[in-house]
Design a protein around this motif. Structure first.
Motif, PDB file in Angstrom:
ATOM      1  N   VAL A 194      -3.749   6.293  -2.653  1.00  7.83           N
ATOM      2  CA  VAL A 194      -5.121   6.703  -2.938  1.00  7.83           C
ATOM      3  C   VAL A 194      -5.995   6.563  -1.699  1.00  7.83           C
ATOM      4  O   VAL A 194      -6.906   7.355  -1.469  1.00  7.83           O
ATOM      5  N   VAL A 195      -5.693   5.572  -0.855  1.00  6.81           N
ATOM      6  CA  VAL A 195      -6.526   5.307   0.319  1.00  6.81           C
ATOM      7  C   VAL A 195      -5.731   5.317   1.620  1.00  6.81           C
ATOM      8  O   VAL A 195      -6.323   5.311   2.699  1.00  6.81           O
ATOM      9  N   ALA A 196      -4.409   5.360   1.556  1.00  4.44           N
ATOM     10  CA  ALA A 196      -3.605   5.319   2.792  1.00  4.44           C
ATOM     11  C   ALA A 196      -2.300   6.074   2.615  1.00  4.44           C
ATOM     12  O   ALA A 196      -1.395   5.593   1.932  1.00  4.44           O
ATOM     13  N   LYS A 197      -2.212   7.252   3.233  1.00  5.21           N
ATOM     14  CA  LYS A 197      -0.958   7.998   3.253  1.00  5.21           C
ATOM     15  C   LYS A 197      -0.920   8.896   4.474  1.00  5.21           C
ATOM     16  O   LYS A 197      -1.912   9.022   5.204  1.00  5.21           O
ATOM     17  N   SER A 198       0.221   9.530   4.704  1.00  3.03           N
ATOM     18  CA  SER A 198       0.417  10.285   5.944  1.00  3.03           C
ATOM     19  C   SER A 198      -0.461  11.520   6.028  1.00  3.03           C
ATOM     20  O   SER A 198      -0.761  12.005   7.126  1.00  3.03           O
ATOM     21  N   ASN A 199      -0.883  12.072   4.899  1.00  3.34           N
ATOM     22  CA  ASN A 199      -1.697  13.285   4.883  1.00  3.34           C
ATOM     23  C   ASN A 199      -3.156  12.935   5.184  1.00  3.34           C
ATOM     24  O   ASN A 199      -3.991  12.841   4.290  1.00  3.34           O
TER      25      ASN A 199
END
Length: 424
Positions: free
Chosen positions: A202-207
């Protein structure tokens, strides 16, 4: 802090038609006892506080959410019988946050809908008691000020729904030989660079585009450049199209997906899309592993083919809560831009509220926009799960830098996002 103010009139004009519908639904279905008391109380209180401007009801809504009545097993929308042997299963989520972007000269702050897991509503039509066979899914985003659309020079409308907000409108058929999907929905490579067991996407990903892709780097000479976060931090993840998709059955943890589609929601786009992705999912005692890799191709109507490769690996130790996520991708054309993104975290149990999730992340990109360019990012944050109401509270910070080997230099930029994500 410009752009932060959101009037009651703007909010209610967008939300109240839906709130009135749910108010009627809760009141009438509740009479038969089909909806638990806490859900009726919460829903009606939100309706009264938002649409009828009755502040005490807002206090009642908050109190209801934190009361012992609100158990995870009850929190959600009830399924209903539909037609002959079918059931209607609605669902949804809201994911709103305060977002602040500092480009080294000015700060832009807004209330946003997090594009990482955009607010949405949807439903399934399924056959009663059947794990296989035919089903139908409808899902639309609510188009409430997407975080990826804000920039120093653009503030989108609070409510801007159009047909491009449609996410899933598809027929699904499952059998022993696999799964077929026909209609608007995920291509085979959608989320292939976002496999994650830490549950902090929700707050941290590669995208990174979904976090705030429209923000613009500012040069050290103070002027805004032409380089956005979207330009310099693309994850090359797949998308959604009107397609035919086939997924094989699971074979020792492996599954293969293929899709062929076209664009039907954006006017003037006549490209053709096709992709293939391999996924793996397995538990080794306390160690849980997910991985995937895929190729995505676009036959451009004007000639030529775009192609990208992306993948991700996620590992979680269920005993300690330690987790690691790695994603990487490469553009097969142009400057051959590529990246590696890494996130490490710890899921801890400090209280009965739910899991507390800590994380730190970094992104190293090369050749975005121009050959020889470098894109850098690091970030950290925390998420608190409140299990009994399916609620996640989160706070995340990221710092971005970009250089391209030209005489032009760019200021570092910072983004902060603090919000709440609730599913029902």
């Amino acid at each position: 802090m410009r752009g932060l103010y959101l009037s009651h009139a703007a909010l209610t004009s967008a939300v109240c038609p839906v709130a009135h519908l749910f108010y009627w639904y809760l009141r009438n279905r509740g009479k038969s006892g089909e909806i638990p008391a806490f859900r009726r109380t919460f829903g009606c209180a939100v309706h009264e506080s938002l649409c009828m401007r009755n502040a005490p009801f807002l206090i009642a809504a908050i109190a209801t959410l934190t009361s012992p009545m609100a158990q995870a097993s009850e929190f959600g929308l009830p399924e209903s019988a539909f037609g002959n042997g079918w059931r209607f299963a609605p669902y949804g989520r809201f994911n709103l946050a305060y977002q602040s972007f500092d480009d080294g000269q000015t700060t832009t702050a807004n209330i946003v809908d997090m594009s990482t897991s955009t607010s949405r509503v949807g439903f399934y039509l399924k056959q009663n008691g059947a794990s296989q066979g035919l089903s139908f899914q409808f899902e639309t985003g609510l188009a409430l000020s997407p975080s990826k659309s804000f920039s120093q020079i653009n503030t989108p409308d609070f409510f801007g729904w159009d047909k491009t907000a449609l996410r899933q409108v598809q027929l699904i058929y499952e059998a022993d030989w696999g799964k077929l999907r026909l209609g608007q929905g995920s291509m085979a490579t959608d989320s292939i660079a976002e496999l994650d067991l830490a549950k902090t996407t929700v707050v941290a990903k590669s995208n990174i585009d979904e976090m705030g892709g429209s923000y613009i780097f500012r040069t050290t000479g103070v002027a805004l450049s032409t380089v956005t976060l979207r330009d310099s931090f693309d994850s090359f993840d797949g998308d959604r199209q009107f397609r035919l998709r086939y997924d094989t059955p699971d074979l020792n943890g492996f599954s293969l997906a293929m899709a062929y589609g076209i664009e039907v929601l954006k006017d003037g786009v006549d490209d053709t899309y096709y992709d293939i992705a391999l996924r793996y999912k397995q538990d080794f005692g306390a160690l849980r592993v997910q991985a995937g890799i895929g190729n995505n191709y676009v036959d451009v109507s004007g000639g030529g083919t775009k192609y990208t490769t992306a993948g991700s690996l996620a590992v979680l130790d269920t005993n300690t809560g330690l987790n690691l996520t790695v994603a990487s991708g490469r553009d097969g054309r142009g400057t051959n831009a590529s990246y590696v993104w890494v996130k490490g975290g710890w899921n801890a149990s400090f209280s009965q509220l739910g899991t507390t999730r800590f994380y730190a992340e970094t992104h190293q990109g090369s050749d975005y926009v121009t050959k020889g360019a470098e894109s850098r990012m690091w970030g950290l944050g925390v998420m608190q799960r409140i299990e009994r109401v399916n609620l996640d509270l989160f706070a995340g910070y990221r710092r971005f830098s970009y250089s391209d080997g030209t005489p032009t230099t760019y200021r570092d930029a910072d983004i902060v996002q603090i919000g709440a994500h609730i599913t029902f």
